[in-house]
Scaffold this motif. Structure first.
Motif, PDB file in Angstrom:
ATOM      1  N   PRO A  67       0.807  -1.226   0.000  1.00 29.03           N
ATOM      2  CA  PRO A  67       0.000   0.000   0.000  1.00 29.03           C
ATOM      3  C   PRO A  67       0.840   1.276   0.000  1.00 29.03           C
ATOM      4  N   ALA A  68       2.104   1.192   0.390  1.00 34.11           N
ATOM      5  CA  ALA A  68       2.956   2.378   0.410  1.00 34.11           C
ATOM      6  C   ALA A  68       3.479   2.748  -0.980  1.00 34.11           C
ATOM      7  N   VAL A  69       3.447   1.811  -1.927  1.00 31.92           N
ATOM      8  CA  VAL A  69       3.964   2.082  -3.271  1.00 31.92           C
ATOM      9  C   VAL A  69       2.929   2.867  -4.071  1.00 31.92           C
ATOM     10  N   LYS A  70       3.347   4.047  -4.515  1.00 32.00           N
ATOM     11  CA  LYS A  70       2.467   4.950  -5.263  1.00 32.00           C
ATOM     12  C   LYS A  70       2.813   5.020  -6.744  1.00 32.00           C
ATOM     13  N   ARG A  71       4.069   4.712  -7.065  1.00 26.64           N
ATOM     14  CA  ARG A  71       4.509   4.847  -8.454  1.00 26.64           C
ATOM     15  C   ARG A  71       5.627   3.858  -8.743  1.00 26.64           C
ATOM     16  N   PHE A  72       5.774   3.587 -10.036  1.00 22.21           N
ATOM     17  CA  PHE A  72       6.874   2.764 -10.536  1.00 22.21           C
ATOM     18  C   PHE A  72       7.803   3.678 -11.323  1.00 22.21           C
ATOM     19  N   GLN A  73       9.094   3.437 -11.186  1.00 17.65           N
ATOM     20  CA  GLN A  73      10.064   4.255 -11.899  1.00 17.65           C
ATOM     21  C   GLN A  73      11.167   3.356 -12.437  1.00 17.65           C
ATOM     22  N   LEU A  74      11.647   3.673 -13.617  1.00 12.17           N
ATOM     23  CA  LEU A  74      12.772   2.957 -14.206  1.00 12.17           C
ATOM     24  C   LEU A  74      13.544   3.910 -15.095  1.00 12.17           C
ATOM     25  N   PHE A  75      14.699   3.474 -15.579  1.00  8.27           N
ATOM     26  CA  PHE A  75      15.479   4.343 -16.449  1.00  8.27           C
ATOM     27  C   PHE A  75      16.199   3.524 -17.505  1.00  8.27           C
ATOM     28  N   THR A  76      16.585   4.214 -18.560  1.00  7.38           N
ATOM     29  CA  THR A  76      17.345   3.601 -19.646  1.00  7.38           C
ATOM     30  C   THR A  76      18.103   4.695 -20.372  1.00  7.38           C
ATOM     31  N   GLY A  77      18.998   4.295 -21.226  1.00 11.01           N
ATOM     32  CA  GLY A  77      19.749   5.245 -22.024  1.00 11.01           C
ATOM     33  C   GLY A  77      18.906   5.801 -23.159  1.00 11.01           C
ATOM     34  N   HIS A  78      19.232   7.011 -23.590  1.00 12.73           N
ATOM     35  CA  HIS A  78      18.441   7.707 -24.605  1.00 12.73           C
ATOM     36  C   HIS A  78      18.464   7.021 -25.974  1.00 12.73           C
ATOM     37  N   ARG A  79      19.446   6.208 -26.261  1.00 14.65           N
ATOM     38  CA  ARG A  79      19.535   5.509 -27.548  1.00 14.65           C
ATOM     39  C   ARG A  79      18.923   4.112 -27.505  1.00 14.65           C
ATOM     40  N   SER A  80      18.468   3.680 -26.369  1.00 19.40           N
ATOM     41  CA  SER A  80      17.938   2.324 -26.194  1.00 19.40           C
ATOM     42  C   SER A  80      16.474   2.290 -26.619  1.00 19.40           C
ATOM     43  N   GLU A  81      16.262   2.369 -27.931  1.00 22.20           N
ATOM     44  CA  GLU A  81      14.908   2.500 -28.484  1.00 22.20           C
ATOM     45  C   GLU A  81      13.994   1.333 -28.125  1.00 22.20           C
ATOM     46  N   GLY A  82      14.514   0.116 -28.139  1.00 24.32           N
ATOM     47  CA  GLY A  82      13.677  -1.029 -27.769  1.00 24.32           C
ATOM     48  C   GLY A  82      13.168  -0.918 -26.344  1.00 24.32           C
ATOM     49  N   ASN A  83      14.045  -0.508 -25.435  1.00 20.46           N
ATOM     50  CA  ASN A  83      13.647  -0.326 -24.036  1.00 20.46           C
ATOM     51  C   ASN A  83      12.598   0.778 -23.924  1.00 20.46           C
ATOM     52  N   LEU A  84      12.877   1.913 -24.563  1.00 19.81           N
ATOM     53  CA  LEU A  84      11.939   3.037 -24.492  1.00 19.81           C
ATOM     54  C   LEU A  84      10.575   2.651 -25.067  1.00 19.81           C
ATOM     55  N   ARG A  85      10.565   1.917 -26.155  1.00 24.27           N
ATOM     56  CA  ARG A  85       9.315   1.478 -26.767  1.00 24.27           C
ATOM     57  C   ARG A  85       8.536   0.567 -25.813  1.00 24.27           C
ATOM     58  N   LEU A  86       9.230  -0.392 -25.189  1.00 19.29           N
ATOM     59  CA  LEU A  86       8.573  -1.287 -24.232  1.00 19.29           C
ATOM     60  C   LEU A  86       7.974  -0.494 -23.074  1.00 19.29           C
ATOM     61  N   TYR A  87       8.748   0.395 -22.498  1.00 17.27           N
ATOM     62  CA  TYR A  87       8.281   1.132 -21.330  1.00 17.27           C
ATOM     63  C   TYR A  87       7.093   2.028 -21.682  1.00 17.27           C
ATOM     64  N   ARG A  88       7.153   2.699 -22.828  1.00 14.56           N
ATOM     65  CA  ARG A  88       6.012   3.529 -23.253  1.00 14.56           C
ATOM     66  C   ARG A  88       4.772   2.663 -23.466  1.00 14.56           C
ATOM     67  N   SER A  89       4.955   1.473 -24.046  1.00 17.85           N
ATOM     68  CA  SER A  89       3.799   0.599 -24.307  1.00 17.85           C
ATOM     69  C   SER A  89       3.155   0.114 -23.012  1.00 17.85           C
ATOM     70  N   ARG A  90       3.887   0.156 -21.910  1.00 17.20           N
ATOM     71  CA  ARG A  90       3.366  -0.262 -20.613  1.00 17.20           C
ATOM     72  C   ARG A  90       2.921   0.934 -19.768  1.00 17.20           C
ATOM     73  N   GLY A  91       2.811   2.117 -20.387  1.00 16.81           N
ATOM     74  CA  GLY A  91       2.256   3.275 -19.694  1.00 16.81           C
ATOM     75  C   GLY A  91       3.253   4.197 -19.023  1.00 16.81           C
ATOM     76  N   TYR A  92       4.538   3.941 -19.177  1.00 12.15           N
ATOM     77  CA  TYR A  92       5.557   4.805 -18.579  1.00 12.15           C
ATOM     78  C   TYR A  92       5.735   6.056 -19.428  1.00 12.15           C
ATOM     79  N   ALA A  93       5.968   7.173 -18.755  1.00 11.77           N
ATOM     80  CA  ALA A  93       6.219   8.439 -19.439  1.00 11.77           C
ATOM     81  C   ALA A  93       7.518   9.034 -18.904  1.00 11.77           C
ATOM     82  N   PRO A  94       8.296   9.667 -19.778  1.00 13.34           N
ATOM     83  CA  PRO A  94       9.550  10.290 -19.328  1.00 13.34           C
ATOM     84  C   PRO A  94       9.267  11.395 -18.313  1.00 13.34           C
TER      85      PRO A  94
END
Length: 171
Positions: free
Chosen positions: A112-139
């Motif tokens: 119940p204490a967890v309010k948000r999820f956060q992760l990071f990746t490099g700016h050129r890691s397009e596959g990672n960025l695409r996956l994270y955006r598809s799962r609702g993550y925003a920069p």
């Protein structure tokens, strides 16, 4: 393939397998950024065991082989920081990374204490960025950490009531 990929909690006994897989998986990131001294390639087995002990770590197995993993920790601000989502190169592009991400979010959503999820990746890691955006993550931020690397931090709100089940996915 004929076998199912199962997702479960990692144990200390999985640490060596995870570390070897991590080393294999981060070679492409090191090449992309021209930096083979990145933390996933220099992490020690003892450091990894400590990380598993203090946070949440999941592995995906194909038979007895660890083919993917993800780790994370919740902090005092209510942020579950998800890290080192890795999938064996031969298992990539079959949805396993997304299933692991969903699984670790489901585990953290029970707190119940967890309010948000956060992760990071490099700016050129397009596959990672695409996956994270598809799962609702925003920069939420970008930080230049070297001449060739800008780290992009992404975040999304935790959805309460998600019940972790038995994570079984076909490969």
């Amino acid at each position: 393939m004929g076998m199912s990929v199962t997702i479960s909690a990692a144990t200390e006994q999985d640490a060596e397998h995870i570390l070897k897989l991590q080393y294999l998986c981060y070679q492409s990131e090191a090449e992309l950024y021209g930096d083979y001294a990145i933390e996933p390639l220099t992490q020690t087995l003892d450091d990894l065991k400590a990380e598993i002990a203090r946070g949440c770590a999941l592995v995906a197995r194909l038979g007895g082989e660890v083919v993917a993993s993800v780790r994370g920790e919740a902090d005092s601000t209510g942020t579950a920081r998800i890290a080192k989502l890795i999938v064996h190169p031969r298992m990539q592009r079959h949805g396993l990374g997304g299933r692991l991400l969903d699984a670790i979010e489901a585990v953290f959503a029970q707190d119940p204490a967890v309010k948000r999820f956060q992760l990071f990746t490099g700016h050129r890691s397009e596959g990672n960025l695409r996956l994270y955006r598809s799962r609702g993550y925003a920069p939420v931020s970008r930080e230049q950490v070297g001449p060739r690397l800008t780290v992009v931090t992404l975040e999304k709100e935790a959805v309460k009531g998600v019940r972790p089940g038995t994570f079984v996915a076909s490969a």
